[in-house]
Design an enzyme around this catalytic site. Structure first.
Site, PDB file in Angstrom:
ATOM      1  CG  ASN A 137     -30.520   2.066 -22.465  1.00  0.00           C
ATOM      2  OD1 ASN A 137     -30.373   2.142 -23.682  1.00  0.00           O
ATOM      3  ND2 ASN A 137     -30.848   0.907 -21.893  1.00  0.00           N
ATOM      4  CG  ASP A 195     -29.667  -6.817 -26.222  1.00  0.00           C
ATOM      5  OD1 ASP A 195     -28.876  -6.301 -25.406  1.00  0.00           O
ATOM      6  OD2 ASP A 195     -30.658  -7.491 -25.879  1.00  0.00           O
TER       7      ASP A 195
END
Ligand code: FPP
Length: 263
Positions: A78, A30
């Site tokens: 996503n 991330d």
């Protein structure tokens, strides 16, 4: 003892117990967007640098003797990102495998992909399938990409498989145990190392984001502030050192040394 160059070019020494290297390391990579933003670059520049970091971390994990490295590359959530970013992310495996497969072969690394791959664009699927085929004979570390992966969807699919087996009289409801569920989850592809020993999330966020919910029941969790594009081999070594300093008890109690009776 592992020596690594740190970001400021000094050499740091990190002591690791080679007998207790985590067998399965999973990483939530991330912070790519924030890394790019900090450098006034488009978000996708962060993903591109993130891909370079994947190469280095793969080599380091393989050299350390990790058996499975699972990387969360794209979640089932996503797809909500702007189309241009999704397209870039979908093209990354093509770029990555295009250049990196010879090195994977040299390191004896085997590629695996877990996720709903039938929903990926044809070019991504081809890149992934080719990499899997080209490395299928390798017997070293498994580089396991979670691509279009979501843990709740995985668990639901697994339960549907078991329900069908029950309906077909292949399984009795009271025979369902932890091993049965393990068998129908995607991590069966990396058996016997289905469950991560260590889960790392970069960028300071402290959540699991629908990743391996069942499998991390007893994993050690490490949340580091380092953004993924800045994550270096030395960071992995430091995180493994932290892991080794922890005391894994699996719900039991620590074995205490027998008191000596000699006076
Ligand atoms: C999260 O950062 C990262 C992703 C959604 C993509 C991760 C992909 C890579 C690191 C490259 C993978 C490489 C291959 C070969 C598939 P973010 O965009 O959410 O960052 P932010 O929270 O700072 O916005």
């Amino acid at each position: 003892m592992f020596k690594q160059k740190a970001a400021d070019d000094t050499t740091v020494e990190i002591k690791l117990d080679e007998e207790r290297i985590p067998k399965h390391v999973a990483i939530i990579m991330d912070g790519n967007g924030r890394w790019a933003q900090k450098k006034l670059l488009p978000r996708v520049a962060g993903h591109k640098q993130g891909m370079e970091v994947v190469k280095e971390i793969t080599k380091t994990a393989s050299d350390l003797g990790v058996k499975v490295l699972t990387l969360y590359a794209f979640s089932t959530e996503n797809w909500k990102r702007p189309a241009s970013e999704v397209n870039f992310l979908m093209d990354l495996p093509v770029k990555f495998f295009d250049k990196f497969v010879p090195e994977l072969i040299e390191k004896n690394v085997k590629v695996n992909v877990m996720g709903y791959t039938d929903q990926l664009p044809a070019s991504t699927r081809k890149a992934v399938d080719d990499a899997i085929a080209q490395t299928s004979q390798n017997t070293g570390m498994i580089l396991n990409f979670a691509l279009n992966y979501g843990s709740r969807a995985e668990i639901i699919s697994g339960i549907q498989t078991l329900a069908t087996e029950v309906l077909e009289n292949k399984l009795k409801p009271d025979e369902i145990d932890e091993k049965t569920l393990d068998r129908v989850l995607m991590t069966q592809q990396v058996a016997p190392y289905n469950d991560p020993d260590l889960l790392i999330r970069t960028s300071g966020e402290e959540r699991i984001s629908n990743f391996l919910l069942w499998q991390i029941a007893y994993s050690e969790l490490i949340f580091t502030d380092v953004l993924w594009p800045d994550y270096k081999p030395v960071n992995l070594l430091a995180d493994i050192a932290k892991y080794q300093a922890r005391d894994r008890r699996y719900g039991g109690i620590k074995e205490t040394k027998k008191e000596s009776t000699d006076k």
